[in-house]
Design a protein around this motif. Structure first.
Motif: not given
Length: 794
Positions: A488-495, A522-533, A555-563
């Motif tokens: 997720a650190l490497a691909y914050p735009d691919r969560i 993995l197709g049924g999981q709610r949240l994933i990180v896509a590392t190769d598309l 925990a990783l992106f507390e400051d970036q998760i907003k209402w």
């Protein structure tokens, strides 16, 4: 053996001594890679650094130069590449791969101790070669006037690079041996591989000597290996970048007995020498990485090789004697190929370049680049670096960015390694290499488990070695042991968040869609990180991913998760949706109804619905618009439909408070809102110039219809009794539609007095029988207007 390049070696040395810069153009097999640096050794004060685009070519070039010099590799002649180096204090000629030169320039812009930089095989136009030359040119112009630069190429259009360098072009004439080109008689089928396999079989049968087959990539090489059935004396060998070095060497060394058949990618186009090759078979394709700035993803595409690439491949057949080149296309298809392959700067992910330039302190336009990057793609690259914290909001490099620039990784993976520490080295090595388990589904954990196990497969061993090297470069004291958090650190735009009701379909935090294969675990999981598309369009195919827990994401992106509070028109539902969403990028971790959404925001969102549904005008509203349109001499608002749709916020917004759905819109009358567009003086002027109604002799107001070519009114015939002058409006005769007592038209006239004198008698005769209770006087001009029937008994 004499090489063509030997004829101009003294000329090259002389030009470099006098001007310090030169461009050498020599065909494949001319000997430039090995003989030029050796010949220049006594003419250059300091080390000669030669940039080779590919690792295998760098190793073999260094080994051959050392052999010709008569010294062991690593002594006078050495090489350096990522994770590997064979040099010493005595090294005078150093062959380096991409990235080594730019990192040295960043740490030492003067290139202390270096007398000459050679850019070999520059025609490949790699991004790092282009950037390295630009940085060297700036260093030479500002810091090192004595730094000499030499560009060497086989197929390059030399003019532009010579102009860029202000350098002369030195040309070595052609190859020693001719090559016969043989084309197909008819175009190959769409499924070209069986055609190629048959061509290899026949070419081997009708020729002698080694055969070099050019294929797009490793998968095609493997399929061809499995499909071929050749005589026993033929030894078929693969040659591609990910092949272990020992196997690469086997393919490039002469055979003691038998006949060599090499199946290679474009790796064999360059300075790499493969002995004994007399036959080339060219499938005619090239595989390139293409970056899509709109999706932020790169994908490998297979396209037709350029003419220059095809010529270079053909040249491999003429190095040891007359040769033959078979091409998997017809002679007539030659013209459909572009002259030169695209420069990598035009097609690549520019994030590494943007980081290098930020560290250097220059913008692309400030450097002598042979091709400038696309402005939009470069801006997207800067946006990614800003997201990773490598650039600040002003696009200047940060301390974190400088740390990333020192790591031999893509900025994404460098950020991951820098933040997570040494434990992320294995994942960084895995993600920067080719997928070692392509048939194992998409789960990234399966790859990490294989790397942690005892499997000795070459691809896994190579990744483990690289991981050890990267672990030494990672900052100490930082720990993060969850591979999903690392990814997720490497691909914050691919969560990715699974779309409701669509199990394999995901919305990525960067705003793009992506999907797994239907049967992927993995197709049924709610949240994933896509590392190769695969980078395709709106819905990229997920080739590799890892499950991530929501708690880890928070925990990783507390400051970036907003209402976010959202009022928007839903085209599908046909109504305003007011929602509260807790978002990370484009994905909503929580989605709730916004019960107390302000009326003003709902009304503003409703206007988007109006644009979708279109304006609905009542008859009265249409009459007003028609009147305004006719009063062109007055300074009135534009009430054309196009103008009204463009200015909804100005005239309609105050009137739609309380409206939310398309059903509300159906019952809404636009007339009051249109009337409110006119102030009192404008309304008075309009009523005078284009009256809204006609006053009948009985005092009733009849709306005037202005929608036709002439204004028109409709009223009962009896209501016009006694009128001897035709009614007018603004000097124009009204079209008067006279109606029967039942409201049906009986006469349309623009001259009422003439009607009374002529046609009325016939109308009277007909109407008296139909409507005997209503008055039909012989002389209507002498009768009083009425809407009543005759009194009883009359």
């Amino acid at each position: 053996m004499a090489y063509p390049i030997q004829e101009i070696l003294e000329q090259i040395a002389g030009v470099l001594t006098q001007t310090g810069r030169a461009v050498v153009q020599a065909p494949p097999g001319a000997g430039k890679t090995t003989l030029v640096p050796l010949h220049l050794l006594p003419h250059i004060a300091g080390r000669i650094v030669m940039l080779e685009p590919r690792r295998l070519a760098a190793r073999m070039a260094a080994a051959r130069i050392a052999q010709l010099h008569g010294s062991p590799l690593g002594d006078v002649v050495g090489y350096s590449m990522r994770g590997e180096s064979k040099t010493s204090a005595q090294t005078r000629i150093e062959v380096v791969t991409q990235g080594i030169l730019t990192r040295r320039l960043q740490s030492d812009p003067e290139l202390s101790g270096v007398g000459l930089v050679i850019f070999d095989e520059f025609h490949e136009r790699s991004l790092i070669s282009d950037l390295g030359l630009a940085l060297c040119l700036e260093s030479a112009s500002i810091l090192r006037e004595d730094l000499k630069l030499l560009v060497m190429s086989a197929t390059l259009d030399a003019g532009p690079v010579a102009e860029l360098m202000s350098a002369p072009v030195l040309t070595s004439e052609g190859r020693s041996y001719p090559v016969e080109i043989r084309h197909l008689e008819k175009p190959a089928a769409k499924r070209w591989e069986p055609v190629l396999h048959a061509l290899i079989q026949s070419a081997v049968a009708e020729t002698t000597g080694g055969v070099l087959v050019f294929l797009p990539g490793e998968p095609e090489i493997r399929r061809t290996l499995a499909a071929l059935s050749l005589p026993k004396e033929c030894q078929v060998m693969p040659l591609y970048g990910a092949l272990p070095f020992a196997e690469q060497q086997r393919a490039t060394k002469p055979l003691e007995a038998g006949r060599k058949i090499v199946l290679a990618t474009s790796i064999a186009e360059t300075s790499l020498t493969i002995p004994d090759i007399k036959v080339v078979i060219d499938a005619g394709f090239a595989r390139r990485a293409r970056f899509n700035p709109s999706s932020g993803m790169s994908q490998l595409i297979t396209e037709k090789a350029a003419k220059a690439e095809a010529d270079q491949r053909a040249g491999r057949a003429g190095r040891v004697g007359p040769g033959i080149c078979y091409r998997l296309w017809t002679k007539g298809e030659e013209g459909a190929r572009r002259a030169f392959p695209p420069a990598e700067i035009e097609t690549a992910d520019l994030a590494p370049m943007a980081l290098e330039l930020a560290a250097w302190g220059s913008a692309p336009g400030e450097l002598s680049l042979l091709s400038q990057p696309n402005a939009g793609t470069y801006s997207e690259a800067q946006n990614l670096l800003t997201m990773l914290g490598a650039l600040d909001e002003s696009k200047r490099i940060t301390a974190h960015g400088r740390a990333l620039a020192k790591l031999p990784l893509h900025p994404r993976l460098a950020h991951m390694l820098s933040v997570a520490g040494p434990d992320a080295a294995m994942l960084a090595a895995l993600l920067s290499d080719r997928d070692p388990l392509r048939a194992a589904g998409s789960d990234l954990l399966a790859r990490l488990k294989a790397l942690a196990g005892g499997d000795k497969a070459p691809a896994l061993s190579r990744i483990r070695v690289e991981a050890k090297r990267l672990a030494k470069l990672a900052p100490k004291g930082k720990t993060l042991d969850d591979p999903a958090e690392m990814a997720a650190l490497a691909y914050p735009d691919r969560i990715g968040l699974r779309r409701t009701g669509e199990a394999p379909h995901y919305l990525l935090s960067g705003g793009r869609g992506a999907q797994f294969e239907p049967d992927d675990a993995l197709g049924g999981q709610r949240l994933i990180v896509a590392t190769d598309l695969d980078g395709e369009g709106r819905n990229a195919r997920i080739r590799q991913a890892i499950l991530i827990a929501e708690s880890s994401l928070r925990a990783l992106f507390e400051d970036q998760i907003k209402w976010h509070h959202i009022c928007e028109w839903s085209r599908r539902e046909g109504r305003v949706r007011a929602r509260k969403q807790e978002r990370f990028g484009a994905i909503a971790l929580q989605d709730q109804i916004w019960k107390d959404a302000p009326d003003a925001e709902i009304a503003a969102a409703f206007l988007d619905g109006v644009r979708q549904l279109g304006l609905r005008f009542s008859p009265a509203a249409e009459r007003l618009r028609a009147r305004v349109g006719l009063a062109s001499e007055l300074d009135l608002p534009d009430m054309s439909e196009a103008a009204l749709l463009e200015s909804l916020e100005e005239w309609l917004l105050p009137h739609v408070f309380g409206l939310r759905s398309k059903e509300d819109w159906k019952g809404f009358d636009l007339l009051p809102a249109l009337q409110a567009m006119l102030d009192w003086s404008q309304t008075q002027a309009l009523d005078k110039a284009v009256p809204p109604s006609f006053v009948t002799p009985m005092g009733r107001k009849i709306p005037i219809d202005y929608s036709g070519e002439r204004p028109k009114i409709e009223l009962r015939l009896q209501e016009m009794f006694g009128v001897t002058q035709h009614p007018m409006v603004s000097g124009t005769p009204l079209i008067v539609s006279l109606l029967s007592p039942a409201g049906r038209p009986v006469q349309v006239t623009q001259d009422l007095p003439a009607f009374w004198k002529t046609s009325y008698a016939d109308v009277r005769k007909d109407m008296r029988g139909r409507y005997p209770k209503h008055p039909w006087p012989e002389d209507p001009t002498q009768s009083a207007p009425t809407l009543r029937a005759k009194p009883r008994g009359t």
